[in-house]
Write an enzyme that holds these catalytic residues in place. Sequence first.
Site, PDB file in Angstrom:
ATOM      1  N   HIS A 357       0.712  -1.026   0.040  1.00  0.00           N
ATOM      2  CA  HIS A 357       0.020  -0.588   0.129  1.00  0.00           C
ATOM      3  C   HIS A 357       0.752   1.322  -0.113  1.00  0.00           C
ATOM      4  O   HIS A 357       0.175   2.516   0.137  1.00  0.00           O
ATOM      5  CB  HIS A 357      -1.251  -0.455   1.487  1.00  0.00           C
ATOM      6  CG  HIS A 357      -2.126  -0.857   1.880  1.00  0.00           C
ATOM      7  ND1 HIS A 357      -3.355  -1.037   0.361  1.00  0.00           N
ATOM      8  CD2 HIS A 357      -1.957  -2.442   1.767  1.00  0.00           C
ATOM      9  CE1 HIS A 357      -3.643  -1.808   1.034  1.00  0.00           C
ATOM     10  NE2 HIS A 357      -2.931  -2.632   1.767  1.00  0.00           N
ATOM     11  N   LYS A 657     -14.943   7.772  -3.383  1.00  0.00           N
ATOM     12  CA  LYS A 657     -16.812   8.200  -2.094  1.00  0.00           C
ATOM     13  C   LYS A 657     -16.414   9.980  -3.217  1.00  0.00           C
ATOM     14  O   LYS A 657     -17.867   9.359  -2.840  1.00  0.00           O
ATOM     15  CB  LYS A 657     -16.129   8.332  -0.528  1.00  0.00           C
ATOM     16  CG  LYS A 657     -15.715   6.596  -0.446  1.00  0.00           C
ATOM     17  CD  LYS A 657     -14.810   6.795   0.459  1.00  0.00           C
ATOM     18  CE  LYS A 657     -14.416   5.278   1.557  1.00  0.00           C
ATOM     19  NZ  LYS A 657     -13.271   5.558   2.128  1.00  0.00           N
TER      20      LYS A 657
HETATM   21  C1  26Q Z   1       3.013   0.484  10.275  1.00  0.00           C
HETATM   22  C2  26Q Z   1       4.452   0.939  11.827  1.00  0.00           C
HETATM   23  C3  26Q Z   1       4.185   0.131  12.703  1.00  0.00           C
HETATM   24  C4  26Q Z   1       2.732   1.522  13.249  1.00  0.00           C
HETATM   25  C5  26Q Z   1       2.549   2.011  11.814  1.00  0.00           C
HETATM   26  C6  26Q Z   1       2.177   1.335  10.631  1.00  0.00           C
HETATM   27  C7  26Q Z   1       1.400   2.102  10.157  1.00  0.00           C
HETATM   28  C8  26Q Z   1       0.047   1.789   9.756  1.00  0.00           C
HETATM   29  C9  26Q Z   1      -1.509   1.961   9.201  1.00  0.00           C
HETATM   30  C10 26Q Z   1       1.763   1.790   8.503  1.00  0.00           C
HETATM   31  C11 26Q Z   1       0.693   2.263   7.653  1.00  0.00           C
HETATM   32  C12 26Q Z   1      -0.775   3.057   7.913  1.00  0.00           C
HETATM   33  C13 26Q Z   1      -1.264   2.635   7.083  1.00  0.00           C
HETATM   34  C14 26Q Z   1      -0.967   2.669   5.469  1.00  0.00           C
HETATM   35  C15 26Q Z   1      -2.386   3.629   4.447  1.00  0.00           C
HETATM   36  O1  26Q Z   1      -3.298   3.502   4.829  1.00  0.00           O
HETATM   37  N1  26Q Z   1      -2.011   3.880   3.001  1.00  0.00           N
HETATM   38  C16 26Q Z   1      -2.941   4.148   2.231  1.00  0.00           C
HETATM   39  O2  26Q Z   1      -3.817   2.984   1.689  1.00  0.00           O
HETATM   40  C17 26Q Z   1      -4.939   3.128   1.128  1.00  0.00           C
HETATM   41  C18 26Q Z   1      -4.996   2.009   0.572  1.00  0.00           C
HETATM   42  O3  26Q Z   1      -4.795   0.959  -0.364  1.00  0.00           O
HETATM   43  C19 26Q Z   1      -4.207   3.624  -0.601  1.00  0.00           C
HETATM   44  O4  26Q Z   1      -5.935   3.983  -0.870  1.00  0.00           O
HETATM   45  C20 26Q Z   1      -3.617   5.231   0.299  1.00  0.00           C
HETATM   46  O5  26Q Z   1      -3.239   5.555  -0.688  1.00  0.00           O
HETATM   47  C21 26Q Z   1      -3.039   4.670   1.030  1.00  0.00           C
HETATM   48  O6  26Q Z   1      -1.932   5.747   1.596  1.00  0.00           O
END
Ligand code: 26Q
Length: 803
Positions: A357, A657
Amino acid sequence: MFNNKEQFVSAYKRKFMSMLSKTMGEATTEDKYVVLASMICEEMNEKWVITNDYYLKTGARQVYYFSLEFLIGKFLESNLLYLGAEKICREGLTDLNINLDDLILCEPDPALGNGGLGRLAACFLDSLASMGLPGHGCGIRYKYGLFRQQIVDGYQVELPDNWLNQRNPWEMRKPEKAVIVKLNGHIRTEFDEDGNPHFTHEDFLPVLAVPYDMPVMGYRNKTVNTLRLWSAESVDNSFDFASFSRGDYVNAVSGKYSVEAISEVLYPDDSNYTNRLLRLKQQYFFVSAGLQSIVRRFKLKQHDHLEIFPERIVIHINDTHPALTVPELMRILIDDEGFGWEEAWDVTTRTIAYTNHTIMPEALETWPVDLFWELLPRIYMIVEEINRRFVADLKKRYPGAPEKVARMAILGDGVVRMANLAVVGSFSVNGVAAVHTELLKNVVMKDFYDYYPKKFNNKTNGITHRRWLIKANPALTDAVTDIIGDKWIRNPVEMEELKKHAGDKAAQKTIFDIKRAGKERLARYISESQGITVDPDSIFDVQVKRIHAYKRQLLNAMHVQHLYNRLLENPNLDIAPRTFIFAGKAAPSYYYAKTIIKYINELSRLVDSDKRVQDKLRVVFLENYNVSLAEIIFPASDISEQISTASKEASGTGNMKFMMNGAVTIGTNDGANIEIRQLVGDENFVLFGLSVDEVLANYASGGYNSREIYQSDANVRKILDQISSGALFPGTARNDFSAITRSLLDYNDEFFVLKDFDSYAKAQQKINDLYKKKEQWSAMSLNNIAMSGHFSSDNTINQYAKN
Ligand code: 26Q
């Protein structure tokens, strides 16, 4: 259970009596909500059992979506809608003097996710169930979801989200299905007569993983799938009686708390990786529990032949957060089931699929080896062996390229590289929009793409049109059905039929009026929740998403300041009145993002208190953006701000959306914006800014100097000077915004805010001119709605299923 109002009323009364020992008069709204929710659950239970039984009998391949986040939103209203029971319930409750809307409001919004990635998981579960497919979720039952956001004096303040302090009627605790997850300790290796090693995990810390199952109902069908969330508990006999009898009660109990901390709270960071031990514990905890329960059930109910596991089971991992699935499945097969390495590897790599992602290399997940090894000694051994074999293969393939081999290795630089582990251990690797997948293949994971070209594929994200259109915007739903019939509900691509009506004056008026009503509703919400008045006749220009440098809320805010400056210079400036709406949370440790929030709020105060611009400009920052608020915002939006630096937003799903609810996008050529623009055509999308190639070329050559723009563009200079002098923002300490000016001028504007400013301002001017032509605007809106069916997550799920 209830076919008419009378049946419902008597069932409700019975349920009320059996659950609560009170009279209706004594009951709180929450009591009344819990009673209704429990009735709905009972209604679903039978279908739930039948669904599970059906899947068993057909032996269909089941998919388990492993994710640390499921941003599901409230259940009551959507379950009523999906059951088709809302009308009877509403009328029956009215007879009982209860307002259904009050009950809907009092349900807590489960915030078990940060943003896009978590909400995507929820949309996929919705599509799987609604398409009657066997797909389930597996995650963590966090006691505290994402923090609640309050704005105090313009600053973000975080409050705990204690969503389980009320009773949660939607979950079912299954203590009989609990499993043990082993942490820490050490591994004893013994060899049998044939010289084969056997591994015993000793002195480990046992953690009891208890599942809570939530029913995921399909839309007006017979399917009820399962979202299984794991809660960490201490094993009963881990209570330290020795300490207790020494009178050291606190020590005796504290072990319990350290174990239970594992499912205590969702990490509030998105994309900014923090190497917190507790986060790694969470990852292993739910991966191990989920896999153990899947393998156990497979053996029990299906076959003892684990060799055919991959024919019956797919485990889909949502980013690298569950990448420990690879070594954990190996461990179970080898240590518990007696598989040899090659056999186990074959099963594992045919079972797991991985979705990436994120493009930003600095956001790829890694864990320090020493920390990993201490927490997960057996898993570390397995990762080492996976790495050893993989590196040996690489050396054969690339004998003269030691750097390449070192880059691709799973272990290196003292860390475990989770993305490499996920790619090596899975049969499929996908990006989430066409451009993102191309970047993965050609830049970020180029080495891996060369090595495993067949593994890589694209699955453009989607959103469920049931929650984001049918539930969130019933008026638009009815209008679409009036115009083209209701086939689109089952097959959303058929919304394209609407295109034929885009030029139709009556349809245009309908769309305009529905939007106007949506804006009134949001205006009411804003006035009730924040005491701010906004004009529903103004353009609602909306940017709602997590606050991030690359998403460039700053660009939007600077443009507002620019409009303010222009209005002061020329009070007769001919601009359509606009309300700029922002919402989104900043990670608590992300200082820069918090500065942006403060800046937007100061702009809001500035514009609000200046009589000279009040009629034309408004800025609102809405507190505590979450799924429920999003459901009010999208139907009320005229303009969708999708302005990330090209190449940075993997896909985006908010963009879809907005589109589905008839907003026109102002956006960069990034993520799924590109596909949106291709579908709706240039004339129905307002494009600006650098392209992906230009951004990459700029990075490669260092060819952009932000100070040059500051020197040459008087508008930009004025805005930045105002920010750094603090002149416009008397309520603010002078250096409050220095993080902004430093990033733009001293650190050469990593996200091209200044570089894209002029192009953005021109695009905004174009929107201003377009909006004045009311009919043409509504035609654009209709064209966007018409093409939005292509972004139903049903389509995405179809493609995943096909592959
Ligand atoms: C990782 C390690 C430690 C703490 C937190 C994390 C962590 C948590 C959430 C790393 C990343 C995320 C979330 C990422 C995210 O939401 N990415 C998004 O994913 C969407 C669905 O595919 C895309 O539409 C977005 O472009 C993308 O930014």
